[in-house]
Design an enzyme around this catalytic site. Structure first.
Site, PDB file in Angstrom:
ATOM      1  N   CYS B 154       0.605  -1.323  -0.243  1.00 25.73           N
ATOM      2  CA  CYS B 154       0.046  -0.170   0.200  1.00 25.73           C
ATOM      3  C   CYS B 154       0.646   1.399  -0.300  1.00 25.73           C
ATOM      4  CB  CYS B 154      -0.988  -0.296   1.411  1.00 25.73           C
ATOM      5  SG  CYS B 154      -0.574  -0.536   2.893  1.00 25.73           S
ATOM      6  N   VAL B 158      -0.388   4.282  -2.399  1.00 17.70           N
ATOM      7  CA  VAL B 158      -0.417   5.994  -1.862  1.00 17.70           C
ATOM      8  C   VAL B 158       0.223   6.892  -2.342  1.00 17.70           C
ATOM      9  CG1 VAL B 158      -0.267   7.299   0.290  1.00 17.70           C
ATOM     10  CG2 VAL B 158      -1.395   4.756   0.475  1.00 17.70           C
TER      11      VAL B 158
END
Lengths: 483, 507
Positions: B154, B158
């Site tokens: 992630c 992001v």
């Protein structure tokens, strides 16, 4: 069966050969991390540590979240640690570290649970602060006996600019419970290590010194840096109580919010895992003048040595009780020796673990007549290595942040009788016909700490090294073929 | 060891802490704990088992407790391991990679080689380009893979790292050669679950390997197992197809990668679908998906292939396996040999022999969407009655299919289907509407013990029992294995709890 003595030159030649497989830049870098041991701790042979792992190298290391949620905060049983962010981090740490705790799961004990804010795409886009606030309100509804909450940040939190401090502060006021923000995003630092530090700082800022005890005694101590893996802290606590000491707080295995808040009242902090809790020990020394000392409860030699060292701090009552306790343990130690030493004498061990174990378990192996021929830390610092050099035999290989490749190659060359590392290394070792014990989780056994733990440690090392399964690798037709 | 009376008795955590000295220690410690009064704990525990609590628990909007699903890149690693000589590389924070390796190793009891690009705080500022380039360069040099399959954590998602450009840069900068295949998939942890991650990575790998390979039919049937925690399933499917005389390719085949023999030597890349074979999969006569719901992304690219795409429920139990056999025989244009009919008959024979101990058992089942739907078929065939049907990563489509399966059998009438619910919801369900058996992964063991209900371990992950995944639950042979385990674990419980007079010699 005395293992061959390895000279520093031989070890260096092996290191040179193994590291030559890397691309030149990486090879040069790894040479700084892999050295023959110099007991005198000479500059030449100092191992470089606590720097970034090279990308693509297959490091064993984890992240700051692992150090904070997985190590320090997760074991506190009456506090809910929210894995704040996407679902994975909490899933992979759900009960795998075996921090034992007494209490009823989901009622007054929240250790083996996966409680998460389970971020979805909209939370990344719009931020998760409102969600976190709502989660705090739901938590106290669903888990009314929780005594506190910690917010364990996963990678996205720091990247999307959420303000968990503000949400936690408001939560503390609204709920009447400590809500502790912990900024342990996985990308911070270079390993678990910074996570320990961040976790310690969060304890310092939100828990430490906030409560009192109804009474105090001159023998009040805390047990720091024991995570009660397989019951370690209970076995250690037993010794401390046998010595006449009163353990007012146990951090953090089977620990509670109250114990975090009252630890400052101790007369002495005793510290098992230096790496993960030296920060808070130092803080308590500065803030409350509480002295601290390291100890080692692996194996009889170190247990006895540590007991006497701790007793030195107290009066004769404690010293006498300590000697009486030591005397009472002797028969048990002798029996463990008598049972296992002849089965393990001369066997060699390669270690690669975190925290304190690459040095702290050496004595326990030596108590069984075994010899550590290679060791290193997953996320150690210079001070860990400085403490290790004198404990290790001259010339053995010391590796910092060893890669999967290095572990495999050193094992292939050194042919240890036992490897002690983690789950990621376990099955490689089994394929290689090398007995193995997981030395993070005690391979689902334990405790290994304390007097009782030593017998279990000895039994487990024996069962690994002397399992008859290792003798079955060669199919009869295969050896016939070889002639 | 010595058997003399003064021999050492080693007591580990299982028994050690029951001794009086540790029980006293436990009591002594309480004065420092600031815990709740025992009566209060008992009262709250009882209350959490009530209908009132169930309503409160189901009113949760934001909090997730004990979800039965992991994140995308975990699945991406498994997908990568299905291809020969393939090194999974996860681009992002390094802790994730350690977690994936540990998680898969705990289930499969096998090594899981995977590298990370080890992004740190500075990468968050400057992006992860240099990390990915170095990771590719070093890992290819050192671990000599034939292919590197890149997925993302992630963190990388992001900050918006672009894998396609980054991998291209790694080639232009000479970190890796032009010829080494480096497929990729963006696998954000905040979307979907490990099942989607598997699907995304498989799609990435197949898109890459099949590019420009379109040609005439190769007379092969592709089998896509999806995120399959049972290596035995893949072996069983291959065996069945061989019996049927069908030329087949498994995309991807992690049965050897995650079940390699102990030889004294460690090989990093045992097994996996050969890359050239995978590249030619575009020319198959058909592609059969064994996890219809968990293969949507891969199916999108297969839609552009010449052969037919067949979406199936996992072949668990008689009817699901019948459908599998019928469909593969149809697309391959072969007759089903008598040997398979005989296998079917043997499973059926065993089912009739054992049905009495399973009939009417009330069951709670939880797990990955396709797994649950496949298992439902088998449970219903045995006359078992699903009551609570939960999938934390199941969506509305899953729920509709599950309801359809349940509606087709009178034994499904009592079931309620719960998409997106977690194991803490399931706890409320089990306490308010009790069951005889829980079917699902290891993480349900606390709930099962608290409710005094047997847990039949199936699905993913299974950490606390050994080798179940090495045996199939697919096909007729897998059905027999599943049935044997199930009925005998129930009989073990019956015996354990039987009064003396009912401790029967014959069951």
């Amino acid at each position: 069966m005395t293992p061959p003595v390895t000279t520093s030159a031989e070890t260096q030649a092996m290191i040179d050969d193994v590291l030559s497989a890397y691309p030149p830049k990486v090879e040069k870098d790894r040479h700084k991390h892999v050295k023959p041991n110099d007991q005198s701790g000479g500059k030449e042979c100092e191992v470089k540590s606590n720097v970034k792992s090279r990308p693509g190298i297959m490091t064993m290391r984890g992240c700051a979240y692992a150090g904070s949620k997985g190590v320090v905060w997760g074991p506190i049983k009456d506090l809910i640690s929210i894995s704040h962010g996407p679902v994975g981090c909490g899933q992979y740490t759900w009960g795998t570290r075996r921090n034992y705790a007494n209490g009823q799961l989901g009622i007054d004990n929240f250790t083996v649970m996966q409680i998460t804010s389970d971020f979805q795409e909209k939370d990344i886009v719009f931020g998760g602060d409102k969600k976190l606030a709502a989660i705090l309100d739901e938590l106290v509804e669903v888990f009314p006996l929780a005594k506190g909450v910690s917010v364990q940040s996963e990678c996205p939190i720091g990247l999307i600019g959420d303000d968990i401090d503000a949400v936690s502060n408001e939560g503390t006021k609204r709920l009447g419970l400590p809500v502790v923000p912990v900024k342990c995003e996985g990308f911070r630092g270079i390993s678990q290590s910074l996570g320990h530090h961040i976790a310690n700082d969060a304890i310092r800022d939100h828990m430490l010194g906030s409560r009192e005890l109804p009474e105090q005694t001159p023998y009040d101590i805390t047990l720091l840096g024991d995570y009660n893996i397989g019951g370690d802290a209970w076995a250690s606590r037993k010794i401390l109580e046998d010595m006449g000491l009163r353990v007012i707080a146990q951090w953090s295995g089977d620990g509670t919010v109250n114990e975090m808040a009252t630890a400052h009242l101790a007369k002495l902090n005793v510290l098992h895992c230096y790496r993960s809790m030296n920060y808070i020990a130092t803080t308590m020394e500065e803030r409350y003048g509480t002295p601290w000392m390291e100890f080692n409860f692996f194996g009889p030699t170190k247990i006895v040595e540590s007991m006497r060292k701790i007793a030195e701090f107290f009066d004769d009552t404690i010293k006498e009780k300590t000697e009486a306790a030591i005397a009472s343990y002797q028969a048990f130690f002798d029996k463990v020796h008598e049972t296992y030493r002849h089965r393990l004498e001369g066997k060699t061990v390669m270690l690669a673990v975190g925290g304190l174990r690459p040095r702290h378990t050496v004595g326990a192996y030596e108590d069984l007549g075994m010899e550590v021929i290679g060791t290193g830390y997953e996320f150690g610092h210079k001070d860990d290595y400085t403490r290790s050099y004198p404990e290790l035999k001259q010339g053995i290989v010391v590796y910092d942040d060893p890669t999967a490749y290095e572990m495999e190659e050193f094992a292939r060359r050194l042919k240890p009788d036992l490897i002690g590392a983690g789950i990621k290394e376990k099955y490689v070792s089994h394929k290689m016909r090398t007995p193995f014990r997981q030395m993070h989780s005690w391979d689902y056994s334990g405790p290994y700490h304390g007097v009782d733990g030593f017998a279990i440690f000895a039994r487990d090392m024996d069962s690994a090294v002397n399992s008859p399964t290792w003798n079955l690798f060669d199919a009869p037709w295969a050896s016939a073929k070889k002639g | 060891m010595s058997t003399s009376p003064d021999a050492l008795t080693v007591r580990d955590h299982n028994t050690l802490f029951n001794s009086p000295e540790y029980q006293e220690q436990r009591e002594r410690k309480k004065q420092f704990e600031g815990g709740s009064a025992p009566e209060e704990v008992a009262r709250v525990a009882e209350w959490t088992r009530s209908w009132e609590y169930r309503e409160k628990n189901f009113a949760r909007q934001h909090l997730t407790v004990n979800p039965l699903r992991a994140c995308q890149p975990l699945g991406a690693v498994l997908a990568a391991l299905g291809f020969a000589g393939t090194l999974p590389l996860v681009h992002g924070s390094q802790g994730c990679t350690s977690y994936f390796r540990g998680h898969l190793s705990r289930h499969f009891k096998e090594p899981v080689p995977t590298v990370s690009s080890s992004m740190t705080e500075d990468s968050a500022v400057f992006g992860g380009l240099s990390n990915l380039i170095e990771a590719l360069g070093t890992s290819v040099h050192l671990y000599k893979p034939d292919m590197v399959a890149v997925s993302t954590t992630c963190m990388a998602e992001v900050i918006g790292d672009d894998l396609q450009n980054f991998i291209a840069s790694a080639r232009t900068k000479g970190a890796i050669t032009e010829d080494i295949p480096v497929p990729y998939a963006h696998t954000p942890s905040f979307v979907g679950s490990h099942v989607l991650g598997y699907d995304n990575m498989l799609r990435g790998i197949l898109s890459y390997l099949t590019e420009g390979k379109k040609s005439t039919s190769n007379g092969t049937i592709n089998i896509v197992p999806g995120f399959d925690p049972y290596v035995g399933n893949i072996r069983e499917i291959k065996r069945l197809l061989t019996l049927l005389g069908i030329k087949h390719v498994v995309l991807g085949d992690h049965s050897d990668s995650l079940d390699s023999p102990a030889t004294g030597e460690y090989h990093m890349y045992p097994g996996g679908t050969p890359l050239a074979v995978a590249g030619d999969s575009i020319n198959a006569d058909a592609t059969v998906f064994l996890q219809a719901l968990g293969s949507k992304r891969t199916k999108e690219i297969v839609n552009g292939w010449a052969g037919e795409a067949v979406l199936l429920n996992p072949p668990i139990g008689i009817a699901n396996t019948d459908t599998f056999v019928t469909e593969v025989a149809r697309v391959a244009g072969v007759e089903v040999p008598d040997e398979i009919t005989a296998e079917r008959g043997r499973l059926l024979d065993a089912m009739t022999d054992s049905h009495a101990y399973l009939h009417g058992k009330r069951v709670a089942i939880a797990g990955d969407p396709d797994f649950v739907n496949g298992m439902l078929g088998f449970l219903l065939e045995m006359g078992m009655e699903p009551i609570h049907v939960v999938s934390s990563n199941g969506d509305a489509t899953w729920a509709e299919r599950a309801k359809g399966i349940l509606a087709a059998s009178p034994f499904g009438a009592k079931a309620t289907v719960w998409p997106g619910k977690d194991a803490w919801h399931l706890r409320s369900l089990v306490f308010t509407e009790p069951v005889d058996l829980i079917v699902g992964p290891t993480h349900l063991k606390h709930l099962a013990r608290e409710a005094n209900v047997q847990l039949f371990r199936a699905g993913f992950p299974i950490f606390d029992r050994h080798h179940l995944h090495r045996f199939p639950i697919y096909g007729y042979a897998g059905g027999l294995h599943l049935l044997t385990q199930l009925v005998n674990s129930i009989l073990d419980e019956v015996d354990r709890n039987a009064p003396d007079h009912s401790f029967d010699i014959v069951r």
